[in-house]
Design a protein around this motif. Sequence first.
Motif, PDB file in Angstrom:
ATOM      1  N   SER A   3     -12.597   3.269  -8.475  1.00  0.00           N
ATOM      2  CA  SER A   3     -12.825   1.861  -8.749  1.00  0.00           C
ATOM      3  C   SER A   3     -13.194   1.721 -10.221  1.00  0.00           C
ATOM      4  O   SER A   3     -13.497   2.715 -10.889  1.00  0.00           O
ATOM      5  CB  SER A   3     -13.947   1.284  -7.866  1.00  0.00           C
ATOM      6  OG  SER A   3     -15.206   1.678  -8.356  1.00  0.00           O
TER       7      SER A   3
ATOM      8  N   TYR B  85     -13.106  -2.579  -1.113  1.00  0.00           N
ATOM      9  CA  TYR B  85     -13.031  -4.044  -1.076  1.00  0.00           C
ATOM     10  C   TYR B  85     -14.256  -4.550  -0.313  1.00  0.00           C
ATOM     11  O   TYR B  85     -14.419  -4.222   0.873  1.00  0.00           O
ATOM     12  CB  TYR B  85     -11.766  -4.507  -0.333  1.00  0.00           C
ATOM     13  CG  TYR B  85     -10.497  -4.597  -1.142  1.00  0.00           C
ATOM     14  CD1 TYR B  85     -10.389  -4.060  -2.421  1.00  0.00           C
ATOM     15  CD2 TYR B  85      -9.378  -5.247  -0.607  1.00  0.00           C
ATOM     16  CE1 TYR B  85      -9.213  -4.156  -3.141  1.00  0.00           C
ATOM     17  CE2 TYR B  85      -8.197  -5.348  -1.323  1.00  0.00           C
ATOM     18  CZ  TYR B  85      -8.120  -4.798  -2.589  1.00  0.00           C
ATOM     19  OH  TYR B  85      -6.948  -4.886  -3.284  1.00  0.00           O
TER      20      TYR B  85
ATOM     21  N   ASN C 209      -5.536   3.448  -7.624  1.00  0.00           N
ATOM     22  CA  ASN C 209      -5.551   4.425  -6.537  1.00  0.00           C
ATOM     23  C   ASN C 209      -4.155   4.997  -6.289  1.00  0.00           C
ATOM     24  O   ASN C 209      -4.016   6.187  -5.991  1.00  0.00           O
ATOM     25  CB  ASN C 209      -6.162   3.798  -5.278  1.00  0.00           C
ATOM     26  CG  ASN C 209      -7.657   3.644  -5.449  1.00  0.00           C
ATOM     27  OD1 ASN C 209      -8.412   4.595  -5.292  1.00  0.00           O
ATOM     28  ND2 ASN C 209      -8.092   2.443  -5.848  1.00  0.00           N
TER      29      ASN C 209
END
Length: 184
Positions: free
Chosen positions: A109, A76, A16
């Motif tokens: 991701s 997360y 990221n």
Amino acid sequence: MKVAAIVGSIRKDSYNLQLAKHVQKRYAGQFEVEILDLASLPMYNQDIELDAPQEVLDFKAKVKEADAVLWVTPEYNSTIPGVLGNAIDWLSRVDQVMHGKPSIIMGSSMGILGSVKAQMHLRDILFAGGLNSPVFGGNEVYVGAVHEKFDTEGNLTDEATNAFLDDVIAKFQEWVKPYIKQYA
Ligand SMILES: Cc1cc2nc3c(=O)[nH]c(=O)nc-3n(C[C@H](O)[C@H](O)[C@H](O)COP(=O)(O)O)c2cc1C
């Protein structure tokens, strides 16, 4: 236009972070991106919010002076990472520097969904009373399988993703104009 980038991962090889750096570099001729440091922020504590540590004051000052915020987040446990929530808690209190400041959200991701749930949650959070940030909609940037899209030098080499980003960024720059004083 000055854009403050807030990245929800503090690990040094973060994808990221690489995505934020890619936006910074690819659109350097169009707007300025400063990537802010979340690693030095202490944990939010209401007991100290009126006498906040210098790191918090510096962080909030950079957000305040930016015309817009670029949020780049991993997912997360099906939501935003704690470091991002902590930064948001600081931003949402006392001088509430996000009020009226436009946001654009991106994320990546290694899985196929590219941080969808984290981004959905972040969008909702940005509408909370302490933030009250207008969020650019309809052009969500979910970079799935991100490990296959960056080379080892941190370049985003996937051309379809770059073409999509070009389109989103062009639309964002139109959308954001009414929110920015210099265009008023
Ligand atoms: C504590 C933790 C929880 C995670 N939960 C998810 C999740 O819910 N969904 C998902 O797609 N990836 C999940 N991942 C994988 C992250 O997407 C992956 O590690 C990603 O590379 C993290 O972003 P970064 O490269 O910017 O640090 C999780 C990773 C960690 C460390």
